[in-house]
Enzyme design. Structure first.
Site, PDB file in Angstrom:
ATOM      1  N   HIS A 276     -41.013   8.428  28.024  1.00 43.18           N
ATOM      2  CA  HIS A 276     -41.213   8.639  26.579  1.00 43.18           C
ATOM      3  C   HIS A 276     -40.165   7.867  25.762  1.00 43.18           C
ATOM      4  CE1 HIS A 276     -44.163  11.525  27.782  1.00 43.18           C
ATOM      5  NE2 HIS A 276     -43.266  12.362  28.281  1.00 43.18           N
ATOM      6  N   ASP A 327     -49.402  10.971  32.432  1.00 44.63           N
ATOM      7  CA  ASP A 327     -48.631  12.169  32.102  1.00 44.63           C
ATOM      8  C   ASP A 327     -49.426  13.466  32.243  1.00 44.63           C
ATOM      9  OD1 ASP A 327     -46.639  13.826  31.243  1.00 44.63           O
ATOM     10  OD2 ASP A 327     -46.396  12.971  29.247  1.00 44.63           O
TER      11      ASP A 327
HETATM   12 ZN    ZN Z   1     -44.096  14.272  31.775  1.00 42.07          ZN
END
Ligand code: ZN
Length: 459
Positions: A276, A327
């Site tokens: 991220h 994810d």
């Molecule tokens: Zn993650």
């Protein structure tokens, strides 16, 4: 005929094939024991040779929590207050509470089948569900890792397993919450887990085992230091700066922002993947790019969770590397991750072709090449259709309306922006043809097992 397990050499012939230096015509790819033994552009097809229109290297999926596939779409109903990552996480914890190793195996196998059908040939499984119900340890501390590896073997996907060290609930070594009991290890427990995971991974042809301190919330500075010897020579993945609240909590705790703190306190280098890294100052962005760490970008999940946008332009200008990950697996599609990565930039900057590396360059081709290189590096392997690498190949049907009469980079652009996964025809992984006509050969079994598990978990 040879599959991933060995046998006589065989070859595939592609009219268009994306190689390291770009698209080539009439390429023979010779396979031996699952690896690419030769790449011959400008070839003539042999009688009886397996022929396809178009081939790209399989895309690495650098960040997945496979079991979350089971709750995809179940957190889209508005709650009483402002919904956020943290309300989503509550639903995820309730789901996690019920799963056995067999459940995890079935859900992960389904997710991996969908990854292969969606153009991903290797997955970085950021695996944090370690213990039995209520946090009771299994006799084998790597029981759950074994379940995830079993799912990878069943689906045939390449695996970089990233067993997660998770100890605390928040910055400053806060004790874990009840919903986190199944994740928790201390460093000694983690070392045993890693050893067990390696033993399970030996059963897969080219599995890699890395290490993953969950986040700066979940591990202490002492633990990060203690992890360094275990991490030697391995990929190191960490969630970082995904949420504004996490940045604020880190500032309160240390006076520094998460990426700033990490760069100052750990030996971050090209083995690291910062997952991220959404919320960074310019100085952090520059520091991260200079460190060589790979940005693990998960555009579909980051959009779904309302995380924010990674500062991609400054990062690329500073020479940063990135890959993409699915994810939360709310939607599994390699081309859509790339598309949304670029579209996030277009929407906020009111500009086009932001991620192309210069005038006249193809956005799709640059996205594909960079996510391939960065994603593979983050997973401790190399990517591409090259001699010596596993034959991890995705073929497209050039009869798809969005691909008709396309050549060279226009194929990549049209795949990423106009066709998507519906153009995927076949997928080979380690030389084994797992997907034909867009369908994984074990799909029916995977769906059957998955459906049975979901019936119980969702009831
Ligand atoms: Zn993650």
């Amino acid at each position: 005929m040879s599959d991933g397990s060995g046998g006589a050499p065989r070859s595939l012939f592609f009219e268009h094939c994306l190689l390291a230096d770009g698209w080539a015509r009439n390429v023979r790819v010779r396979l031996e024991n699952g690896l690419i033994a030769a790449v011959e552009p400008g070839a003539e097809p042999l009688a009886g040779e397996e022929r396809h229109a178009c081939a790209l290297p399989g895309m690495p999926n650098l960040h997945s929590h496979a079991f979350q596939r089971g709750m995809a779409g179940l957190a889209e109903r508005r709650g009483p207050s402002n919904d956020s990552f943290w309300t989503w996480r509550e639903i995820m914890y309730r789901f996690v509470d019920r799963m056995s190793p067999d459940d995890v195996r079935a859900i992960a196998a389904m997710a991996y089948v969908e990854m292969l059908e969606g153009g991903f040939t290797r997955v970085g499984e950021f695996h944090y569900l370690h213990h039995d119900l209520g946090g009771r340890p299994f006799a084998d501390p790597a029981e759950m890792s074994g379940a995830v590896l079993g799912a990878a073997a069943e689906a045939g996907i390449g695996m970089t397993l990233l067993p997660v060290l998770y100890t605390y609930a928040g910055f400053g070594a806060q004790p874990p919450q009840p919903g986190q009991a199944r994740f928790i290890n201390d460093i000694d427990g983690y070392a045993r887990l890693l050893e067990g995971a390696e033993a399970h991974a030996r059963g897969l042809p080219d599995a890699v085992v890395g290490v993953a301190p969950h986040s700066l919330r979940a591990v202490s500075p002492e633990q990060l230091r203690a992890l360094a010897p275990l991490a030697k020579g391995r990929p190191v993945h960490i969630h970082i700066a995904e949420q504004v609240k996490e940045v604020e909590d880190c500032l309160t705790w240390s006076g520094q922002r998460p990426v700033e703190w990490l760069l100052d306190n750990a030996e971050v280098d090209g083995r690291w993947c910062l997952v991220h890294a959404t919320h960074m100052t310019d100085a952090e962005t520059l520091g991260m790019a200079r460190s060589g760490a790979i940005a693990g970008l998960c555009p579909i999940t980051e959009a779904n969770l309302g995380d924010g946008l990674f500062p991609v332009e400054a990062f690329l200008q500073a020479g940063g590397r990135y890959g993409v990950g699915s994810d939360s697996n709310v939607l599994i599609d390699a081309s859509e991750e790339l598309r949304l990565l670029e579209y996030g930039q277009r929407l906020t900057r009111r500009a086009r072709n932001v991620m192309a590396r210069g005038s006249g360059r193809s956005t799709g081709a640059d996205l594909y090449a960079e996510a391939l290189e960065g994603g593979a590096a983050a997973l401790g392997v190399e990517g591409g259709i090259r001699v010596g690498l596993p034959a991890d190949i995705v073929s497209l049907g050039l009869d798809h309306p969005a691909l008709v009469h396309r050549e060279g980079d226009a194929i990549t652009d049209s795949f990423v922006f106009a066709a998507g996964r519906s153009a995927i025809d076949c997928v080979w992984r380690h030389g084994d043809k797992l997907v034909s006509g867009g369908r994984h050969r074990s799909r029916d079994r995977a769906v059957r097992d998955y459906t049975r598990v979901l019936e119980r978990l969702i009831a």
